[in-house]
Design a protein around this motif. Sequence first.
Motif, PDB file in Angstrom:
ATOM      1  N   LEU A 131      -8.620  60.310 -42.205  1.00  6.94           N
ATOM      2  CA  LEU A 131      -7.718  59.898 -41.127  1.00  6.94           C
ATOM      3  C   LEU A 131      -6.933  60.880 -40.277  1.00  6.94           C
ATOM      4  O   LEU A 131      -6.797  61.135 -39.106  1.00  6.94           O
ATOM      5  CB  LEU A 131      -6.847  58.743 -41.528  1.00  6.94           C
ATOM      6  CG  LEU A 131      -7.544  57.483 -41.484  1.00  6.94           C
ATOM      7  CD1 LEU A 131      -6.890  56.321 -42.265  1.00  6.94           C
ATOM      8  CD2 LEU A 131      -8.407  56.815 -40.455  1.00  6.94           C
ATOM      9  N   LEU A 142      -8.957  57.346 -47.674  1.00  2.00           N
ATOM     10  CA  LEU A 142      -8.308  57.315 -46.381  1.00  2.00           C
ATOM     11  C   LEU A 142      -7.995  58.752 -45.591  1.00  2.00           C
ATOM     12  O   LEU A 142      -7.297  58.825 -44.611  1.00  2.00           O
ATOM     13  CB  LEU A 142      -7.111  56.587 -46.318  1.00  2.00           C
ATOM     14  CG  LEU A 142      -7.241  54.959 -46.711  1.00  2.00           C
ATOM     15  CD1 LEU A 142      -6.209  54.116 -46.906  1.00  2.00           C
ATOM     16  CD2 LEU A 142      -8.282  54.477 -45.794  1.00  2.00           C
ATOM     17  N   PHE A 163      -7.249  56.119 -52.949  1.00  2.00           N
ATOM     18  CA  PHE A 163      -6.685  56.329 -51.338  1.00  2.00           C
ATOM     19  C   PHE A 163      -6.994  57.637 -50.739  1.00  2.00           C
ATOM     20  O   PHE A 163      -6.756  57.511 -49.631  1.00  2.00           O
ATOM     21  CB  PHE A 163      -5.196  55.835 -51.358  1.00  2.00           C
ATOM     22  CG  PHE A 163      -4.776  54.404 -51.451  1.00  2.00           C
ATOM     23  CD1 PHE A 163      -5.378  53.567 -50.355  1.00  2.00           C
ATOM     24  CD2 PHE A 163      -4.235  53.465 -52.383  1.00  2.00           C
ATOM     25  CE1 PHE A 163      -5.175  52.344 -50.277  1.00  2.00           C
ATOM     26  CE2 PHE A 163      -3.941  52.411 -52.236  1.00  2.00           C
ATOM     27  CZ  PHE A 163      -4.481  51.762 -51.007  1.00  2.00           C
ATOM     28  N   VAL A 191      -0.124  57.759 -42.412  1.00  2.00           N
ATOM     29  CA  VAL A 191      -0.288  57.806 -40.862  1.00  2.00           C
ATOM     30  C   VAL A 191       1.149  58.130 -40.590  1.00  2.00           C
ATOM     31  O   VAL A 191       1.381  59.084 -39.740  1.00  2.00           O
ATOM     32  CB  VAL A 191      -0.723  56.678 -39.910  1.00  2.00           C
ATOM     33  CG1 VAL A 191      -0.237  56.803 -38.460  1.00  2.00           C
ATOM     34  CG2 VAL A 191      -2.244  56.334 -40.241  1.00  2.00           C
ATOM     35  N   ILE A 192       2.033  57.540 -41.180  1.00  2.00           N
ATOM     36  CA  ILE A 192       3.457  57.894 -40.922  1.00  2.00           C
ATOM     37  C   ILE A 192       3.816  59.190 -41.513  1.00  2.00           C
ATOM     38  O   ILE A 192       4.489  60.265 -40.780  1.00  2.00           O
ATOM     39  CB  ILE A 192       4.627  56.892 -41.516  1.00  2.00           C
ATOM     40  CG1 ILE A 192       4.465  55.650 -40.900  1.00  2.00           C
ATOM     41  CG2 ILE A 192       5.753  57.405 -41.675  1.00  2.00           C
ATOM     42  CD1 ILE A 192       5.121  54.687 -41.509  1.00  2.00           C
ATOM     43  N   LEU A 211       3.906  47.925 -49.256  1.00  2.00           N
ATOM     44  CA  LEU A 211       3.839  48.820 -48.489  1.00  2.00           C
ATOM     45  C   LEU A 211       2.342  49.442 -48.380  1.00  2.00           C
ATOM     46  O   LEU A 211       1.914  49.788 -49.143  1.00  2.00           O
ATOM     47  CB  LEU A 211       4.692  50.195 -49.103  1.00  2.00           C
ATOM     48  CG  LEU A 211       5.299  51.070 -47.960  1.00  2.00           C
ATOM     49  CD1 LEU A 211       6.199  50.313 -46.888  1.00  2.00           C
ATOM     50  CD2 LEU A 211       5.924  52.470 -48.401  1.00  2.00           C
ATOM     51  N   PRO A 212       1.838  49.444 -46.958  1.00  4.90           N
ATOM     52  CA  PRO A 212       0.481  49.724 -47.110  1.00  4.90           C
ATOM     53  C   PRO A 212       0.289  51.308 -47.067  1.00  4.90           C
ATOM     54  O   PRO A 212       0.859  51.863 -46.056  1.00  4.90           O
ATOM     55  CB  PRO A 212      -0.149  49.227 -45.662  1.00  4.90           C
ATOM     56  CG  PRO A 212       1.148  49.165 -44.772  1.00  4.90           C
ATOM     57  CD  PRO A 212       2.348  48.823 -45.785  1.00  4.90           C
ATOM     58  N   ALA A 213      -0.682  51.642 -48.038  1.00  2.00           N
ATOM     59  CA  ALA A 213      -0.892  53.043 -48.065  1.00  2.00           C
ATOM     60  C   ALA A 213      -1.479  53.521 -46.726  1.00  2.00           C
ATOM     61  O   ALA A 213      -1.190  54.892 -46.327  1.00  2.00           O
ATOM     62  CB  ALA A 213      -2.023  53.277 -49.096  1.00  2.00           C
ATOM     63  N   TYR A 214      -2.238  52.731 -45.983  1.00  2.00           N
ATOM     64  CA  TYR A 214      -2.802  53.348 -44.839  1.00  2.00           C
ATOM     65  C   TYR A 214      -1.531  53.677 -43.812  1.00  2.00           C
ATOM     66  O   TYR A 214      -1.696  54.892 -43.190  1.00  2.00           O
ATOM     67  CB  TYR A 214      -3.346  52.077 -44.326  1.00  2.00           C
ATOM     68  CG  TYR A 214      -4.091  52.181 -42.737  1.00  2.00           C
ATOM     69  CD1 TYR A 214      -4.785  53.487 -42.377  1.00  2.00           C
ATOM     70  CD2 TYR A 214      -4.531  50.931 -42.031  1.00  2.00           C
ATOM     71  CE1 TYR A 214      -4.958  53.734 -41.042  1.00  2.00           C
ATOM     72  CE2 TYR A 214      -5.157  51.241 -40.775  1.00  2.00           C
ATOM     73  CZ  TYR A 214      -5.613  52.484 -40.697  1.00  2.00           C
ATOM     74  OH  TYR A 214      -6.275  52.826 -39.158  1.00  2.00           O
ATOM     75  N   GLY A 215      -0.546  52.880 -43.692  1.00  3.62           N
ATOM     76  CA  GLY A 215       0.622  53.224 -43.076  1.00  3.62           C
ATOM     77  C   GLY A 215       1.247  54.366 -43.359  1.00  3.62           C
ATOM     78  O   GLY A 215       1.524  55.260 -42.509  1.00  3.62           O
ATOM     79  N   LEU A 216       1.432  54.577 -44.708  1.00  4.51           N
ATOM     80  CA  LEU A 216       2.192  55.543 -44.976  1.00  4.51           C
ATOM     81  C   LEU A 216       1.563  57.068 -44.847  1.00  4.51           C
ATOM     82  O   LEU A 216       2.148  58.054 -44.456  1.00  4.51           O
ATOM     83  CB  LEU A 216       2.252  55.417 -46.772  1.00  4.51           C
ATOM     84  CG  LEU A 216       3.541  55.863 -47.249  1.00  4.51           C
ATOM     85  CD1 LEU A 216       4.583  54.874 -46.635  1.00  4.51           C
ATOM     86  CD2 LEU A 216       3.549  55.573 -48.639  1.00  4.51           C
TER      87      LEU A 216
END
Lengths: 372, 218, 331, 253
Positions: free
Chosen positions: D201, D198, D195, D114-115, D107-112
């Motif tokens: 963002l 990030l 992380f 943002v979600i 699971l990408p932390a980046y996506g998490l």
Amino acid sequence: MSNVLIRLENVSKSYGAGSEPAVRNLTLEVMRGEVLVLVGPSGCGKSTTLRLINRLIEPTSGRMFIDGEDVTDANPSELRRKIGYVIQQVGLFPHRTIAENIATVPMLLGWKKDKIAARVDELLELVSMDPEIYRDRYPKELSGGQAQRIGVARALAADPDVLLMDEPFGAIDPITRDRLQNEFLRLQQELKKTIVFVTHDIDEAIKMGNRIAILREGSEIAQLDTPEAILSHPADEFVESFLGSGAILKGLTLKKVSDIELHQVPTLTSPVMREDALKTLQESVDQVALLLDANGKPLRWIDERALNRTTQPIEKSGRPVTVDLQPEDTLQDALTVMLQSSVGMACVTDRKGKYLGCTTIESLAKLIMSDG
Amino acid sequence: MDFLLRLIEFALSRQEQVAEGLVQHAWYVITVLVTAGLFAIVTGVVTRRNLLAKELALAIASVFLTIPSLALFVIFIPLVGLGFAPSFIALFLYSLLPILRNTITGLDGIDPGVLDAAKGMGLSPLQVLIKVELPLAWPVILAGVRVSSMLTVGIASIATLVAGGGLGDFIKSGLARLPLPNSLESIWLGTLLCLVLALAIDLILQALRAATISKGIR
Amino acid sequence: MKMRKTFSLLAIGAISGLVLAGCAAAETEPETETSAATGTDAVETSVIGAYDLSGIEIAVGSKDFDEQLILGEILVAAFEEAGATVDNKVDLGGTSVARAALESGDIDIYMEYNGTGWAVHLGQDDPSFDPEVLTPGVRELDLAENGIVWIGRSPFNNTYGFASSPAATEANGGAFTLTSMMEYTQANPDAIVCMESEFPSRPDGLILTENHSGITLPDSQQLILDTGIIYTETANDNCDFGEVYTTDGRIPALGLTLVEDPGVNILYNVSGTMGQDKYNEAPEAFDAIINAILAPLTNVRMAELNGFVSAEGQDAGVVAKEYLVAEGLID
Amino acid sequence: MTTANINTKTRSPLSERLDLIISPIFAVALAILGIAVWVYSDLDKITIAILSPEKIQRQLGETLILGLTSSLLVILISVPVGILVTRKGYPRLKSLLVNTLGLGQALPAYGLIVIFFSFMGSGIVTVILALAAFSLLPVLRNTIVGLEQVDKSVIDAARGMGLTARQILLKIELPLAVEVILAGIRTAVVINVGFSALAFLVGGGGLGETINSGLKLDRGPAILIGAVMVAILALVFDFLSALAQKYLKPKGL
């Protein structure tokens, strides 16, 4: 005060409907101060039975009494603190020192610090481990035999009346096991605890138990009696086959040298003349005589051939007596000595080493025949 | 449910981008696993007899995993520029530890008796390595490869921040477009496709495992 | 850290054509107007189809936001119409990515903003606020230093600006000016201005507004957000002001109000930026085509196109083609 | 940085020692690199603006808060859940958790992040929760594995001696599992500090701002110095966690 300390009454344990119960309707009494051995083939439920007693396993039905008191619904943790527990894997706490391991139950019971420290040292001495050396060590630094000694010390820490032992010597090499067993028997003579001891090894059962319960599947008692009675009168084929073909020889460990009639061989007391010796030998049916020293201690076996072959003094002829038996030794010991001896006999002496008589294969055989 | 339908519709209307993102992302995983795998296995083999070298290699590999991904992705930009190169280097460094650790564990775990027997039968050290040691350690090594593959799939989504492409593109462009139509769909699509890809790679690795591991030790 | 150096090395590689390029740039200037004029006049046939780029391979790039996607796709469609072999590489990434791709030859052309060229790529201070000064300035310097040719200029100016949240607008009783916005932040210490991470550091960023108003925005009142989020957070009143692109379709869509800018922020008209060598393969055609496609793009028209993509979710390629057809540039 | 792989084995003294040596060496090397870049490259006005001291100071503080708060949250959630799951009655949940947690790494932390933003809006809380959700897995998994690997005979002996379930958990199981649990926490702390780069963002601040500004404005030194600072921070926390692991684990193991 009743002689019965622990009583299981119609106790059953089953794991879910459909499966055969591990323990079926068992009633069992353990007498005060005895060693009761539960023995049986693997899967017969002997460990389950043991664990029912300190309620590590809760019974499905039935009652349990200790010292006449119904403990079926007592607080299990408090109950267990009054019962020592020794298991095959020992289960020492690896993150605690030896002293802290032993002190576990006393600490739970809220003993004072100095009392605990004194008790720890006392117990270490009791199991023959130097407190100075071992007190602050960690379990990983111990050998298997040492670890189990600590396991026993830990179980004894709060001086419980009852000790439950689940194959305590099962994972230890034979030589160390023998030593630990003997040490344990010596301890028990002193402590007189009430002990329930589980093993799958019938030899160990016979050696350790005052009484033995031979269990078959479902922890059903096939026979419960003294070792002697079981060996001489197996209740059924199951018991017989469990005892195995060596049952008679196993029985020898139960009898002492003092139980059989000693045979008197001709004796010579050093110093002795060759002629007198020859004369004695010729009059004897044994064709052998025992040379004793002035205090009556056996020295050598002398026979006619040995006397005739050499000209050296009698004190140097014949074969030396290497091992003496004492009346407390078991007949198994006697058998071992006899088999190694050149004359097929073993000398029995009293504690001071004074000659009492000899055991012979014939007398042993006679005893076994009369029992069988 | 409604959102799921829109998500699927969104994905279908952008099949080309989806395919491109998946291919790019998978390409990272494949190149990284092959190169880092080879490097880690060789390192494990070379250092297997020397405790210090072994532990040192492990310690260094684990430091790479400590360095934050964004930092590791960007730290090489001044040297190699943007795009595939810095992303690949970062993912390569991240993937080393699991494979290296498992290679060492796998080789260490071999029964010395087996090695003795092999030597006793006259196999050369190289033959022992290739015919006995590596086949026996292979299941453990492969487990390490699996961990690395999951790691790579997850972290490769950062590549988009250094223009490295991949499924992170969906997340980034969705984030830039919030709250416009299809922005949330884009973010979810990127995230979920990572999981789908991970699942697919996992299945492939399982098949590889079944095909390459001797029946005797499966 | 050595990226600048790499770039200058690339630039040195292109040094051979420096003088020539300078002349070319000077020459193209008048031509652009004529071709743009012909472009709009020639309604009956495809304007761009009149130019021949056949046999020329061209890789078209763009940055990664809607306007750039549309501009990139317009270039792609136009070049294809002219017969070129086009490699579509739109949606590359941020400014530095697109620029790096151009300098390395990965792409041959992308649309860049004049102000960005001046301040970021050329590292110059004090940008001119007159397009007639800024565009030629960028053009000359970039060609001389980096061998990059700037072609044409869009009428629209997608500059940085601020939008105020519904609540802040209401509190003010209408649109802010840059000065009244800064005064508002000074009077309300808990007022938050949301910006992209680089905006406070850019020479063409916050500093221009601060200098104009004479008020410094304290760090505590700056909130850094990713580009897209600023619009929603401002619409939700989580930011009192948000840094925006003035042509973004979301400003009207989310009910934001643009802060009036009396000409403080740098001009961001776009031009085509192209490597000199590729440009020299067909300079007239490139000039004419780019001028033709940029000419109709006023602020209103560009925001409209942006809205098609960003608010209505249409595909940038489709929007680009429809635009070219509507303007009579392709069939 | 996603060290979700688990080190359940007791480590050799050599690896334990190297563990404490290598991180500081890397940190010092990176620090030297960062300082060298700072001193020797021509920093233009833009770079200097990006790297202004008050910004860096604020971002450092935010990174620390993000990393530590989310780690604390993870510990407060994962350890009790892990304990609960390993108590009797949840064997299926446990195996489900242990098996799926591996895939969770993908699971990408980046996506998490943002979600989480799309549900919760911007701000530091969003980031903390997203980071916590992401780093939950290693701590939960290590808690379960750590408690599971405690020698069953030790627990049996403890029960037989009359320790209550709570005493067994507190005095036997947790001390014996602490090293493995700490390894998971260490992983989580490193993930969270890492992380948090990030966080910018979605308005969570942190040193990612510096890195991203450098990227957007094409300023190599700013990128590098930002990255070096984040890396050093992670290494420092890794080192501190390693120390904790060394000194909190019971003697005798």
